[in-house]
Design an enzyme around this catalytic site. Structure first.
Site, PDB file in Angstrom:
ATOM      1  N   HIS A  99       0.812  -0.967  -0.033  1.00 12.52           N
ATOM      2  CA  HIS A  99       0.238   0.077   0.233  1.00 12.52           C
ATOM      3  C   HIS A  99       0.739   1.097  -0.163  1.00 12.52           C
ATOM      4  CE1 HIS A  99      -2.868   2.600   1.282  1.00 12.52           C
ATOM      5  NE2 HIS A  99      -2.506   3.174   2.158  1.00 12.52           N
ATOM      6  N   HIS A 101       1.089   5.897  -0.877  1.00  7.43           N
ATOM      7  CA  HIS A 101       0.339   7.148  -1.267  1.00  7.43           C
ATOM      8  C   HIS A 101       1.240   8.110  -1.990  1.00  7.43           C
ATOM      9  CE1 HIS A 101      -2.928   7.772   2.244  1.00  7.43           C
ATOM     10  NE2 HIS A 101      -2.489   6.386   1.940  1.00  7.43           N
ATOM     11  N   ASP A 124       2.069  -2.895 -22.094  1.00  7.50           N
ATOM     12  CA  ASP A 124       2.375  -3.864 -21.189  1.00  7.50           C
ATOM     13  C   ASP A 124       2.190  -3.994 -20.356  1.00  7.50           C
ATOM     14  OD1 ASP A 124       5.614  -2.767 -22.780  1.00  7.50           O
ATOM     15  OD2 ASP A 124       4.063  -3.524 -23.278  1.00  7.50           O
ATOM     16  N   HIS A 176      -8.463   7.343  -1.283  1.00  9.25           N
ATOM     17  CA  HIS A 176      -7.374   7.252  -0.318  1.00  9.25           C
ATOM     18  C   HIS A 176      -6.336   7.210  -1.385  1.00  9.25           C
ATOM     19  CE1 HIS A 176      -6.277   4.101   3.423  1.00  9.25           C
ATOM     20  NE2 HIS A 176      -5.547   4.990   2.643  1.00  9.25           N
ATOM     21  N   TYR A 234      -7.626 -10.839 -20.859  1.00  3.59           N
ATOM     22  CA  TYR A 234      -7.681 -10.024 -21.143  1.00  3.59           C
ATOM     23  C   TYR A 234      -8.983  -9.566 -20.934  1.00  3.59           C
ATOM     24  CZ  TYR A 234      -3.791 -10.773 -24.349  1.00  3.59           C
ATOM     25  OH  TYR A 234      -2.690 -12.045 -24.731  1.00  3.59           O
TER      26      TYR A 234
END
Ligand SMILES: O=C(CO)[C@@H](O)[C@H](O)COP(=O)(O)O
Length: 237
Positions: A99, A101, A124, A176, A234
């Site tokens: 996680h 920021h 890519d 967030h 995909y």
């Protein structure tokens, strides 16, 4: 004979130290964790600790019930530990969660915007937009299990579509910031780097042309397929 978690802690510590190294972190924002699936225990960054001071021994061990595995010490687990745990429980294929920021991906998350696919750098890595979750409700925020609920909105996003989380190892939590995952925590770090790089390019592309259309399907297919082969997934989660 107590279990030896030395390697798990080293792996988790290395992933956390990689976050500021890649420019994904300010202050003590963000966290990374790695899981030992055989023992159902994960190692996560301690809360509020300066990344520069982190050592493997500082990593906090938590089991999949949310219980500390070692005697409590002065270091508390990351405040986002329940989110990591929720993802480890929901996605048995993953070995690590990150996680951050990171600024540009967080800008999209704060705006509640998916990261559109404008070019081959993105193509890519991902076959479609990098998704964003719905907002948490006031009840989910104030109900006493905010971090767990944050994991829930991520799992809900994937659950509806029944796709493997490894096909789509990144999401922006609305208002967030990004969460990424992978078969290893090192791979989750790599995905976090790719997400921030893609977000930065997308934001600059939108500054140059606010009405920029998404990448042409032929170019998207060519780039994704040549990197991931015909058997890859995909589509969006
Ligand atoms: O989500 C956030 C802040 O909004 C987290 O990134 C925290 O900033 C990290 O806290 P600790 O892991 O140090 O408890």
């Amino acid at each position: 004979m107590p279990a030896d978690y030395t390697e798990l802690k080293r792996e988790a510590c290395e992933a956390n130290l990689a976050l500021p190294r890649h420019g994904l972190i300010n202050l003590t924002f963000g966290n990374a964790s790695a899981i030992d699936r055989a023992r159902g225990v994960f190692a996560i960054k301690p809360s509020g600790v300066d990344y520069a001071a982190l050592k493997p021994a500082d990593m906090v061990l938590i089991d999949l019930e949310g219980r500390p595995v070692e005697p409590a010490n002065k270091l508390r687990p990351s405040s986002d530990t329940p989110t990591h745990r929720r993802l480890f429980l929901a996605f048995p294929e993953i070995g690590g969660v990150v996680h951050t920021h990171s600024s540009h991906a967080t800008a999209f998350a704060q705006a509640g915007r998916e990261i559109p696919i404008f070019g081959t750098t993105h193509a890519d890595y991902f076959f479609g937009d990098i998704p964003v979750t719905r907002k948490l409700t006031d009840a989910e925020i104030g109900g006493g299990a905010y971090e767990w609920e944050t994991g829930n909105v991520i799992v809900e996003h994937f659950g509806r579509r029944k796709k493997s989380p490894l096909d789509y190892p990144a999401i922006l939590v609305n208002r967030h910031a990004p969460f990424t995952w992978g078969p290893t925590v090192a791979k989750a770090v790599e995905v976090a780097v790719a997400v921030e790089c893609i977000a930065r390019m997308a934001l600059m592309s939108l500054q140059l042309d606010p009405s920029l259309a998404p990448i042409e399907p032929a170019l998207l297919n060519k780039h994704f397929k040549r990197k991931h082969g015909p058997g890859a997934y995909y589509g969006q989660p």
